[in-house]
Enzyme design. Structure first.
Site, mmCIF file in Angstrom:
data_model
loop_
_atom_site.group_PDB
_atom_site.id
_atom_site.type_symbol
_atom_site.label_atom_id
_atom_site.label_comp_id
_atom_site.label_asym_id
_atom_site.label_seq_id
_atom_site.Cartn_x
_atom_site.Cartn_y
_atom_site.Cartn_z
ATOM 1 N N CYS A 106 -6.740 -0.597 8.337
ATOM 2 C CA CYS A 106 -5.361 -0.531 8.814
ATOM 3 C C CYS A 106 -5.115 0.695 9.652
ATOM 4 C CB CYS A 106 -4.380 -0.506 7.654
ATOM 5 S SG CYS A 106 -4.658 -1.841 6.546
ATOM 6 N N GLN A 123 -7.430 -3.485 -4.359
ATOM 7 C CA GLN A 123 -8.871 -3.184 -4.372
ATOM 8 C C GLN A 123 -9.480 -3.315 -5.762
ATOM 9 O OE1 GLN A 123 -10.964 -2.768 -1.913
ATOM 10 N NE2 GLN A 123 -9.558 -2.517 -0.196
ATOM 11 N N GLY A 127 -1.068 -8.660 0.304
ATOM 12 C CA GLY A 127 -0.896 -7.446 -0.487
ATOM 13 C C GLY A 127 0.255 -6.591 0.015
ATOM 14 N N THR A 128 0.384 -6.498 1.320
ATOM 15 C CA THR A 128 1.449 -5.667 1.895
ATOM 16 C C THR A 128 2.820 -6.178 1.466
ATOM 17 O OG1 THR A 128 0.142 -4.931 3.790
ATOM 18 C CG2 THR A 128 2.528 -4.941 4.068
ATOM 19 N N HIS A 184 -7.676 -12.128 0.416
ATOM 20 C CA HIS A 184 -8.790 -11.945 1.367
ATOM 21 C C HIS A 184 -9.717 -10.796 0.983
ATOM 22 C CE1 HIS A 184 -7.741 -8.432 4.045
ATOM 23 N NE2 HIS A 184 -6.554 -8.636 3.506
ATOM 24 N N ASN A 207 -8.669 2.577 -1.709
ATOM 25 C CA ASN A 207 -9.428 1.739 -0.778
ATOM 26 C C ASN A 207 -10.450 2.496 0.047
ATOM 27 O OD1 ASN A 207 -6.853 2.783 0.147
ATOM 28 N ND2 ASN A 207 -7.236 1.772 2.086
ATOM 29 N N SER A 225 -4.381 -9.403 -3.505
ATOM 30 C CA SER A 225 -4.532 -10.050 -2.198
ATOM 31 C C SER A 225 -5.769 -10.936 -2.205
ATOM 32 C CB SER A 225 -4.657 -8.963 -1.128
ATOM 33 O OG SER A 225 -5.057 -9.522 0.090
#
Lengths: 388, 383
Positions: B325, B180, B71-72, B202, B151, B200
């Site tokens: 994070c 999310q 995602g980042t 995961h 998130n 993302s």
């Protein structure tokens, strides 16, 4: 007979032990390494262990000099763009070679076109070697980075990196090497090589795809590449690919422990393959240096043959090979590496690369030596320009 | 009771089918998708199947999906890539004050480089101010980036309305961080006027280290990574084949209809029991129904969330105080600050995030343990 995989320069089969090491991190230890709780802690510890293993493999002084990435391409981009961004106030000149992987070449081209950098692309000799003297002569006041690959992915030529590193050190210029093809196959020592930055990739030495690392010597000026969370000591944001990193760590451990054996075994097979091909097939030329060469690399130009037609024929015989690098396969352009080594367009088109890995056997080499001459003969028989 | 994992907004446990497929890919389909031989074609085919699975889920074209390392990277690529491509059309870029760091820190960096950055405020429910957005939108604006779901709070942003506002401008792209939201809400970027959408694996029971960016046909995005021609040249680098296969399989396994209702029911049980049975507890952000089905953020007055999280961990209950994070940094949540939560209550906040596999028993057990720990901790403080 089973199929024969001789394309280990493109990617390698994943070692069973690597897969076994990765497995628990999918379904049991699946925590986010940034989380406080024990799920997070366990994932974090696994990353620490993997970092130690990678550091050991390349003889880094400290584990924290290793930053994990999504692969070799990202590591090269991070190194080159990161240094360029950090030092562009100081100078805008970069030195590289004409035979780099596209991850390096296209990054340099981007800096030239979009960011006003000047890039020197050093020539290579007919064996694909860069002359260190050329590096020395190219350095000027404005030079902020030298990036030369350790071993070439197409022809396997190993560059005099330690010598170039010495020159870079004397001139106080940051030195990066793309070592993706070398790490895990030949001994790599960042101190002996005098490099400040080094890119490596797990899937080239029996680790998983999607993970690599950049070695950043302590004190090297570099800006980060991905912005976001504070992972990797604030140098590479994003939730860590824990299983992948664990796989890289295991692959590094296995490679370190069997490096000499693997090198010996591959060299014997490689030389048998080279000698056998030279003996049985005419109108061919070995590309790359005969001895300063990766132990698993065989690359020949075969006159009167189109590179891709031979690949299809071999594939039908159960032999997986390539014409050059996988990344450029399918494109109609001849190899930039072979052209830089002085081959003509016509000859550069007809190259065959066989790259050996730790699972290849002598029987497989024998079989290739039996099949290849026949395939070449068949194809040449169809060629209107083949002059008997 | 065995371990109870209620930190699914940080990361999720991959489905068994995902692991099986990945294992097969690692063991057998190890070829490089760019190779012309059979081993390469086999790997390429697996990627194609995964791409199709994900494109179907988002109701977009297969070739509008580009795989990334997560995602980042998808957020970095979307923002830096469009801003680089459009910089000659204007200097203004707009985001919100409660974005994920992978958006916010990119904007901060662009601000340092001289871009005119506007950060939208949010109301107490964690929803962006649309009037402010209208005010900020000019002919000079080249990018609006707003997350689909926050998130920490689970608040849902009015993407369709933002999409409409954005649509009346030329040379202006709309990016959504959908990390999310993906599979939790029926959001279809092509129907919402969204040009770029990050996801993302995961977070949806797939593996770590893989994500994707939807890039609408014709959208101009400069590369973040230079190299060979993988992912149509937009994202070079040998493909993370097992990761991509795992991502596709996770999306295939998700049965949206069932679990949304089930998760709302569990979230309602969790929140109402806590608010009713534990004194001085407050729900932060949106109401149960206004937010996503899987996230609830609750503050316990007079108690440090971090201590509560550690206490619960001893009972094998895994939660977090906020975003993973930033959970290792000693900074208060900028998201809770942004919606006007007071300092004491920010410190007392816990994020509960459920998955489709969470059970009623787990929720009840968690609330029972929570009650016990809150009582004990309050007694210690009063002494």
């Amino acid at each position: 007979m089973n199929n024969i995989y001789m394309d280990n320069g493109a990617t390698t089969p994943v070692d069973r032990e690597v897969i076994k090491a990765m497995e628990p991190y999918f379904d049991q230890l699946y925590g986010n390494p940034s989380s406080f709780h024990s799920f997070g802690r366990e994932a974090r510890n696994a990353i620490t262990e993997a970092r130690d293993e990678v550091a050991q493999l390349i003889c880094a002084d400290e584990a924290k000099e290793i930053v994990f990435t999504s692969g070799g391409t990202e590591a090269d981009n991070y190194a080159i763009k990161g240094v360029a961004s950090a030092l562009e106030g100081q100078g805008k000149h970069i030195i590289t070679s004409a035979i780099e992987h596209h991850a390096v070449l296209h990054t340099c081209e981007y800096l030239e076109k979009e960011r006003g950098f000047e890039v020197t692309y050093l020539p290579v000799d007919e064996d694909g070697l860069v002359d260190p003297q050329d590096v020395k002569d190219a350095i000027c006041e404005e030079t902020i980075l030298i990036t030369i690959m350790l071993a070439n992915n197409e022809v396997g030529t190993i560059q005099p990196i330690a010598e170039i590193g010495e020159i870079a050190k004397d001139a106080e210029v940051i030195f990066h090497t793309d070592a993706v093809q070398a790490v895990g196959t030949i001994p790599v020592d960042v101190n002996q090589l005098n490099v400040d930055l080094l890119a490596l990739s797990a899937h080239k030495f029996n680790g998983p795809k999607g993970v690599g690392a950049l070695y950043i010597r302590k004190g090297t000026k570099i800006k980060k590449f991905l912005h976001g969370g504070a992972q990797e000591r604030n140098r590479r944001a994003t939730t860590e690919n824990v299983a992948g990193i664990v796989g890289l760590g295991k692959a590094a451990e296995l490679a370190r422990k069997s490096l000499n054996k693997k090198r010996e075994q591959l060299t014997i097979l490689r030389d048998k393959l080279i000698n056998g091909i030279e003996e049985k097939i005419d109108h061919i030329k070995l590309n790359g240096h005969r001895t300063k060469r990766l132990p698993g690399n065989v690359n020949f130009s075969l006159r009167y043959i189109e590179g891709e037609s031979i690949l299809m024929k071999l594939d039908l015989e159960g032999i997986a090979a390539s014409s050059g690098s996988a990344c450029t396969s399918g494109s109609l352009d001849p190899s930039h590496v072979l052209l830089a080594m002085g081959l003509t367009h016509e000859i550069a088109h007809g190259s065959l690369r066989l790259t050996l890995g730790k699972y290849n056997t002598e029987e497989e080499v024998d079989r290739v030596l039996e099949v290849l001459p026949r395939v070449v003969e068949d194809l040449r028989a169809m060629s209107p320009i083949y002059n008997r | 009771m065995e371990e109870i994992y209620l930190d699914n907004a940080a990361t999720t446990k991959p489905y068994p089918e995902v692991i099986t497929k990945m294992n097969h890919t690692l063991t057998k389909a190890y070829g490089n998708p760019s190779s012309l031989h059979g081993k390469g074609l086999e790997a390429e085919k697996l990627i194609k199947t995964a791409r199709k699975e994900i494109a179907n889920k988002l109701k977009i074209k297969t070739d509008e999906i580009y795989f990334t390392s997560g995602g980042t990277e998808a957020n970095n690529l979307a923002i830096k890539g469009t801003v680089n491509a459009l910089h000659r059309y204007g200097n203004r870029i707009i985001t919100s004050s409660i974005e994920h760091p992978s958006v916010l820190n990119v904007f901060k960096r662009l601000e340092e480089q001289g871009y005119d950055v506007k950060y939208l405020d949010v109301d107490q429910n964690g929803v962006v101010d649309l009037e402010q957005l209208e005010e900020y939108l000019t002919a000079e604006t080249i990018l609006v980036s707003i997350m689909g779901v926050n998130n920490e709070l689970g608040s849902i942003q009015p993407l369709a309305k933002i999409g409409k506002l954005v649509a009346s401008f030329d040379n202006l792209y709309f990016h959504v961080d959908g990390v999310q939201a993906f599979t939790k809400l029926d959001l279809f970027p092509a129907k919402l006027g969204v040009d770029l959408y990050s996801i993302s694996a995961h977070k949806v029971h797939g593996p770590k280290g893989v994500g994707a960016l939807y890039i609408k046909d014709g959208t101009r995005v400069d590369n973040l990574i230079s190299g060979s021609k993988q992912e149509s040249g937009v994202r070079p680098g040998t493909e993370n084949v097992p990761g991509i296969v795992g991502f596709g399989e996770a999306v295939k396994e998700i049965e949206q209809e069932d679990f949304t209702t089930k998760m709302y029911r569990l979230k309602k049980l969790l929140v109402t029991r806590i608010l009713n049975e534990i004194e001085d507890s407050f729900l932060n952000g949106p109401t149960i129904e206004q937010g996503v089905p899987h996230i609830a953020n609750i503050s316990f007055a007079g108690i440090k969330g971090e201590i509560l999280v550690h206490s619960l961990e001893r009972d094998n209950i895994y939660l977090s105080t906020g975003a993973a994070c930033s959970s290792r940094l000693d900074t208060p949540s900028y998201v809770l600050e942004g919606i006007g939560v007071e300092g004491d209550l920010i410190e007392g906040a816990i994020r509960f995030s459920l998955s489709s596999q969470t059970t009623k028993q787990e929720i009840n057990h968690t609330v029972n343990k929570l009650k016990k720990h809150v009582t004990v901790l309050k007694q210690i403080i009063q002494r």
